[in-house]
Design a protein around this motif. Structure first.
Motif, PDB file in Angstrom:
ATOM      1  N   UNK A 544       0.916  -0.861   0.249  1.00  8.99           N
ATOM      2  CA  UNK A 544      -0.055   0.516   0.227  1.00  8.99           C
ATOM      3  C   UNK A 544       0.874   1.488  -0.353  1.00  8.99           C
ATOM      4  N   UNK A 545       1.978   0.751   0.685  1.00  8.64           N
ATOM      5  CA  UNK A 545       3.105   2.478   0.643  1.00  8.64           C
ATOM      6  C   UNK A 545       3.500   2.421  -0.569  1.00  8.64           C
ATOM      7  N   UNK A 546       3.809   1.662  -1.389  1.00  7.28           N
ATOM      8  CA  UNK A 546       4.787   1.772  -2.368  1.00  7.28           C
ATOM      9  C   UNK A 546       3.261   2.499  -3.832  1.00  7.28           C
ATOM     10  N   UNK A 547       2.056   1.667  -3.525  1.00  7.29           N
ATOM     11  CA  UNK A 547       1.144   2.649  -4.043  1.00  7.29           C
ATOM     12  C   UNK A 547       0.835   3.931  -4.313  1.00  7.29           C
ATOM     13  N   UNK A 548       0.835   4.241  -2.556  1.00  8.60           N
ATOM     14  CA  UNK A 548       0.770   5.847  -2.800  1.00  8.60           C
ATOM     15  C   UNK A 548       1.754   7.026  -2.586  1.00  8.60           C
ATOM     16  N   UNK A 549       2.646   5.895  -2.351  1.00  8.12           N
ATOM     17  CA  UNK A 549       4.384   7.283  -1.981  1.00  8.12           C
ATOM     18  C   UNK A 549       5.294   6.591  -3.065  1.00  8.12           C
ATOM     19  N   UNK A 550       5.310   5.598  -3.486  1.00  6.63           N
ATOM     20  CA  UNK A 550       6.194   4.822  -4.592  1.00  6.63           C
ATOM     21  C   UNK A 550       6.169   5.380  -6.102  1.00  6.63           C
ATOM     22  N   UNK A 551       5.310   4.702  -6.276  1.00 11.52           N
ATOM     23  CA  UNK A 551       4.472   4.365  -7.773  1.00 11.52           C
ATOM     24  C   UNK A 551       3.728   5.288  -8.469  1.00 11.52           C
ATOM     25  N   UNK A 552       3.752   6.516  -8.060  1.00  4.97           N
ATOM     26  CA  UNK A 552       2.700   7.649  -8.492  1.00  4.97           C
ATOM     27  C   UNK A 552       4.214   8.317  -8.468  1.00  4.97           C
ATOM     28  N   UNK A 553       5.171   8.330  -8.552  1.00  5.52           N
ATOM     29  CA  UNK A 553       7.412   8.952  -8.925  1.00  5.52           C
ATOM     30  C   UNK A 553       7.437   8.291 -10.206  1.00  5.52           C
ATOM     31  N   UNK A 554       6.662   7.327 -10.385  1.00  6.15           N
ATOM     32  CA  UNK A 554       7.507   6.757 -11.676  1.00  6.15           C
ATOM     33  C   UNK A 554       7.267   6.990 -13.841  1.00  6.15           C
ATOM     34  N   UNK A 555       8.342   6.645 -13.680  1.00  9.73           N
ATOM     35  CA  UNK A 555       8.593   7.972 -15.012  1.00  9.73           C
ATOM     36  C   UNK A 555       8.915   6.660 -15.947  1.00  9.73           C
ATOM     37  N   UNK A 556       7.928   7.588 -16.821  1.00 13.94           N
ATOM     38  CA  UNK A 556       8.383   6.829 -18.142  1.00 13.94           C
ATOM     39  C   UNK A 556       8.496   7.355 -19.159  1.00 13.94           C
ATOM     40  N   UNK A 557      10.232   7.683 -20.164  1.00 11.47           N
ATOM     41  CA  UNK A 557      10.455   8.421 -21.340  1.00 11.47           C
ATOM     42  C   UNK A 557       9.861   8.540 -22.731  1.00 11.47           C
ATOM     43  N   UNK A 558       8.826   7.135 -22.562  1.00 10.93           N
ATOM     44  CA  UNK A 558       8.564   6.876 -24.230  1.00 10.93           C
ATOM     45  C   UNK A 558       7.362   6.337 -23.608  1.00 10.93           C
ATOM     46  N   UNK A 559       6.662   5.811 -25.310  1.00 11.15           N
ATOM     47  CA  UNK A 559       5.506   5.255 -25.002  1.00 11.15           C
ATOM     48  C   UNK A 559       5.314   3.312 -24.878  1.00 11.15           C
ATOM     49  N   UNK A 560       6.573   3.081 -25.424  1.00 14.68           N
ATOM     50  CA  UNK A 560       7.234   1.528 -24.962  1.00 14.68           C
ATOM     51  C   UNK A 560       7.423   1.373 -23.372  1.00 14.68           C
ATOM     52  N   UNK A 561       8.394   1.904 -23.074  1.00 12.46           N
ATOM     53  CA  UNK A 561       8.799   2.288 -21.699  1.00 12.46           C
ATOM     54  C   UNK A 561       7.458   2.698 -20.752  1.00 12.46           C
ATOM     55  N   UNK A 562       6.248   3.495 -20.901  1.00 15.69           N
ATOM     56  CA  UNK A 562       5.253   3.215 -20.628  1.00 15.69           C
ATOM     57  C   UNK A 562       4.508   2.531 -20.591  1.00 15.69           C
ATOM     58  N   UNK A 563       4.136   1.464 -21.565  1.00 17.73           N
ATOM     59  CA  UNK A 563       4.053   0.213 -21.759  1.00 17.73           C
ATOM     60  C   UNK A 563       4.934  -0.689 -20.911  1.00 17.73           C
ATOM     61  N   UNK A 564       5.522  -0.834 -20.590  1.00 15.77           N
ATOM     62  CA  UNK A 564       6.012  -0.924 -18.718  1.00 15.77           C
ATOM     63  C   UNK A 564       5.650  -0.816 -17.980  1.00 15.77           C
ATOM     64  N   UNK A 565       6.548   0.803 -17.341  1.00 14.40           N
ATOM     65  CA  UNK A 565       5.670   0.609 -16.523  1.00 14.40           C
ATOM     66  C   UNK A 565       4.030   0.873 -16.121  1.00 14.40           C
ATOM     67  N   UNK A 566       3.773   0.835 -17.133  1.00  8.43           N
ATOM     68  CA  UNK A 566       2.153   0.674 -16.686  1.00  8.43           C
ATOM     69  C   UNK A 566       1.298  -1.172 -16.131  1.00  8.43           C
ATOM     70  N   UNK A 567       2.812  -2.148 -16.928  1.00  5.21           N
ATOM     71  CA  UNK A 567       2.943  -3.637 -17.002  1.00  5.21           C
ATOM     72  C   UNK A 567       2.419  -3.590 -15.177  1.00  5.21           C
ATOM     73  N   UNK A 568       3.805  -2.823 -14.975  1.00  8.30           N
ATOM     74  CA  UNK A 568       4.570  -3.286 -13.437  1.00  8.30           C
ATOM     75  C   UNK A 568       3.145  -2.113 -12.095  1.00  8.30           C
ATOM     76  N   UNK A 569       2.617  -1.777 -12.258  1.00  5.91           N
ATOM     77  CA  UNK A 569       1.616  -1.206 -11.727  1.00  5.91           C
ATOM     78  C   UNK A 569       0.551  -2.571 -11.344  1.00  5.91           C
ATOM     79  N   UNK A 570      -0.007  -2.733 -12.893  1.00  5.46           N
ATOM     80  CA  UNK A 570      -0.939  -4.209 -12.603  1.00  5.46           C
ATOM     81  C   UNK A 570       0.711  -5.370 -11.826  1.00  5.46           C
TER      82      UNK A 570
END
Lengths: 641, 112
Positions: A544-570
């Motif tokens: 829950x802490x990671x979701x609230x305090x770490x995940x909001x800092x997730x960074x994606x430099x381009x659409x491919x990395x965005x895909x990977x980043x969203x996958x990790x949120x899942x």
């Protein structure tokens, strides 16, 4: 990667926030084997169909690059019945199988196989390369694996399957959206638990958003993965499909669908990032069954039957034991256990009876067996025709003369290495994992949402994905017929846009690999081989802490990395699902790989049941279903098919 | 005389060349780019040049990229060092392995 010291510009047009609406009758989420079969089936039922696929449908998914076996399929060459198929799976799984989908698969798998042939897949020895083989039925030209007497596991030219399915989808006018990652289910009124009316999808090259409106949706995005194990170094170099991260589960969970078996996990191995090329080492299992194994001096390692008695000739590896009706493709249940390399092998090596290293010795086998294992099985299985057969042949390997080395002699399993207690997997290879609860229409607990393939709870195998996809597709098409498209709420779409585009709005932050590695550490420490209430609760708190305090800092430099980043949120969402379900199972279980130090009784009868999980009004709710909630399979199948 | 510029570039991933292109044969058709399961390539900004491997760490070694290529030899699989398996010739006891110097002749008849 670098040009004159600078990075290349992103080569595709950037279209963040841009929306494209697509109307369809049946929406297929995930264009793998199950998804393509669902699409074909729905299209043949007259529906307008769209597939949403993260990669390129032509060869995507677990079955995309090939398939060697079509197992557990009653057919005219065999006396094996659907009930037999269910029985061996049930025996192996101590009752924890999906009786619904497995029965549907057992009943319809042969027809599906024949349809595969019609579509353009090669399913029998039409080129007569195996005339006279013990595993060939001369009349039908079918080839069989494992139990040659009972002939219910087919050997097939599965490399031809996915491209043929793709071609058929196109022929039937299915609209295919490749490079599109499904990100959320759209629901009636934008509420949790209401009818599913479509989905959103993100293009991983342009970053544009697709809004799919559908009358019926099929979830075929496979299962969860990378919950306990992840190689941040080489994310692709593992046993399992790198695109599969459990996005489908996270989506369905957010929409309010019910799941079960999520607490199941087994010891995994270092297949994430290190291992060896799939079926590219000498071994005697699966694709390589029943290969002869020898030691460094050429001495054969004995095969044994289910009683541990050494076999005296080759045919005993491919026929059931005396007093055994049939043997299964895998599993430890005595009734159906197949022959295997002696379980005492490692001990006998340590004692000096056999010398390392060991080799798979096809040279000493019959020509037909050698052709089957190397030319056909390795020639068609996923990730083997080019990576193993072609590449090793180009490097000079000749199965008539050469023996391929095996490294995994003193621990773990043949193929993947030492199994570690904290590197767990949800099911995948050695068993079946949690997934969506369905009824006899393969409908989930959400109206308008069907499930097929590995998304089904306790679902596994190519033939099962094909047969359930085919079934779910026609069910979805039937449901869609009298329906109208429902307009999604603007609020739900906007909320989703805010969620998925957050990582591109910042200039730096935590990258997806670090987040995945951190999540994996939580699961290893707090939801590992031995659990208790305190550990699981700490795990949930930390997530829950990671979701609230770490995940909001997730960074994606381009659409491919965005895909990977969203996958990790899942993955984070799936980890929470696993821990919640683990808290609710208050007993230990051998088959479920579940050890509760605070509830140490193993498989007490009162706990021989399914533990369910879903969200209701934003709160997590667990419940239960009786172990045999599928009911009488034959009558239910006949009533619903 | 061209000056050899040294760049401050970060550590590469452990397997940097999952596939290798032959620029003499590759025409830059980008069929491999469009079939890749994990989208590891990007097209080369210079036309008719081989694609760039942007995400070598994400390669799954599934090889539809090699299958779909219309020009034999334009793209080949390149197993990283930690994924190379040896074999032994039964009659001579000699060991061979993928990627060795002076390899044995290719087996042109993969079906035994």
């Amino acid at each position: 990667m670098y040009k004159d010291g600078n990075l290349h510009q992103w080569p595709y047009p950037i279209r963040y926030n841009q929306e494209t609406e697509v109307d369809t009758d049946v929406l297929i989420l995930g264009g793998g084997i199950a998804g393509c079969w669902a699409a074909i089936s729905a299209a043949k039922s007259g529906a307008k169909v769209a597939i949403v696929e993260k990669a390129a449908t032509i060869t995507s998914g677990a079955g995309g690059s090939g398939c060697d076996h079509w197992i557990n399929t009653p057919n005219p060459c065999s006396k094996v019945t659907a009930e037999d198929c269910i029985d061996w799976e049930r025996e192996n799984a101590n009752g924890y199988i999906n009786g619904i989908s497995r029965y549907i698969a057992a009943k319809e798998s042969y027809d599906t196989l024949l349809e595969m042939e019609q579509i353009g897949g090669k399913i029998r020895d039409t080129d007569d390369e195996f005339v006279g083989a013990d595993f060939r039925d001369e009349q039908t030209k079918f080839l069989f694996a494992y139990d040659y007497e009972n002939k219910f596991h087919f050997r097939v030219w599965g490399k031809t399957f996915k491209p043929a399915l793709y071609k058929e989808c196109k022929r039937l006018g299915v609209k295919i959206f490749d490079r599109t990652m499904a990100t959320s289910l759209l629901t009636d009124g934008g509420k949790q638990g209401t009818k599913v009316i479509g989905a959103t999808g993100l293009n991983s090259r342009t970053g544009e958003l697709y809004i799919f409106k559908a009358k019926a949706t099929v979830m075929s995005m496979s299962r969860h993965s990378r919950n306990w194990a992840f190689s941040s170094e080489l994310t692709g170099l593992g046993q399992f499909r790198p695109n599969i991260v459990g996005t489908g589960y996270a989506m369905a969970f957010r929409a309010g669908a019910q799941f079960t078996l999520m607490e199941r996990s087994v010891r995994g191995n270092l297949s994430f990032g290190i291992s060896y090329p799939s079926y590219g080492t000498g071994n005697a299992m699966n694709t390589w069954y029943p290969c002869t194994i020898v030691d460094a001096n050429g001495k054969e390692i004995p095969w044994t039957d289910r009683d541990g008695k050494e076999l005296t000739d080759f045919p005993q590896r491919t026929h059931p034991a005396k007093d055994q009706k049939l043997f299964a493709e895998r599993g430890m249940a005595y009734k159906y256990r197949r022959p295997d390399i002696t379980p005492a092998m490692q001990d006998r090596v340590k004692k000096g009876e056999f010398a390392l290293p060991l080799y798979a010795d096809m040279t000493g086998m019959s020509k037909m067996e050698r052709r089957a294992i190397w030319g056909l099985m390795v020639g068609n299985e996923g990730r083997t025709p080019v990576p193993i057969l072609k590449t090793y042949s180009q490097a000079g390997f000749n199965p008539d003369k050469d023996m391929l080395q095996n490294y995994l002699m003193l621990g773990g399993d043949w193929l993947r290495g030492e199994n570690l207690s904290y590197v767990r997997i949800g099911g995948e290879g050695p068993g079946d994992s949690g997934g969506l609860v369905v009824d006899w229409n393969l409908k989930t607990t959400l109206d308008g949402l069907y499930a097929a393939g590995d998304s089904l709870f306790a679902g596994n195998y190519h033939h099962h994905a094909a047969a359930t996809g085919r079934y779910a597709g026609r069910k979805a098409a039937d449901y869609a017929k009298p329906m109208n498209n429902v307009k999604p709420t603007r609020r739900q779409i906007n909320q989703e846009k805010q969620r998925i585009y957050a990582p591109i709005k910042r200039k730096c932050g935590i990258e997806w690999k670090e987040l995945n590695a951190g999540l994996v550490r939580v699961m290893q420490n707090y939801c590992g081989e031995y659990k208790n209430e305190e550990l699981l609760n700490i795990g949930l708190t930390w997530l829950k802490d990671i979701e609230k305090n770490v995940a909001p800092n997730l960074y994606a430099a381009n659409p491919h990395i965005l895909m990977r980043a969203l996958g990790v949120l899942d993955i984070l969402a799936c980890n929470r699902m696993i821990i919640h379900t683990s808290l609710a199972r208050k007993a230990s279980s051998t088959y479920l790989g579940f050890n509760r130090l605070d509830h140490p009784k193993i498989d007490p009868p009162a706990h021989h049941k399914w533990v369910t999980l879903q969200q209701e009004n934003g709160s997590v709710k667990t419940g239960e279903l009786p172990i045999d909630f599928c009911g009488d399979m034959e009558s239910n199948y006949e009533a619903h098919k | 005389m061209e000056k050899n510029i040294i760049y401050a570039r970060p550590n590469p991933t452990s397997a940097t060349r999952p596939v290798v292109f032959n620029p003499e044969i590759c025409t830059g058709c980008n069929k491999c780019v469009n079939v890749c399961q994990t989208d590891v390539f990007i097209p080369n900004p210079i036309k008719r040049k081989p694609p760039i491997i942007l995400h070598p760490d994400e390669c799954w070694y599934c090889s539809p990229c090699i299958d779909v290529c219309p020009k034999d030899g334009a793209i080949t699989l390149n197993y990283p060092l930690m994924w190379r398996i040896p074999w032994k010739r039964k009659d001579t006891g000699k060991h061979y392995w993928y990627g060795m110097k002076n390899p044995p002749p290719p087996n042109t008849r993969p079906m035994p």
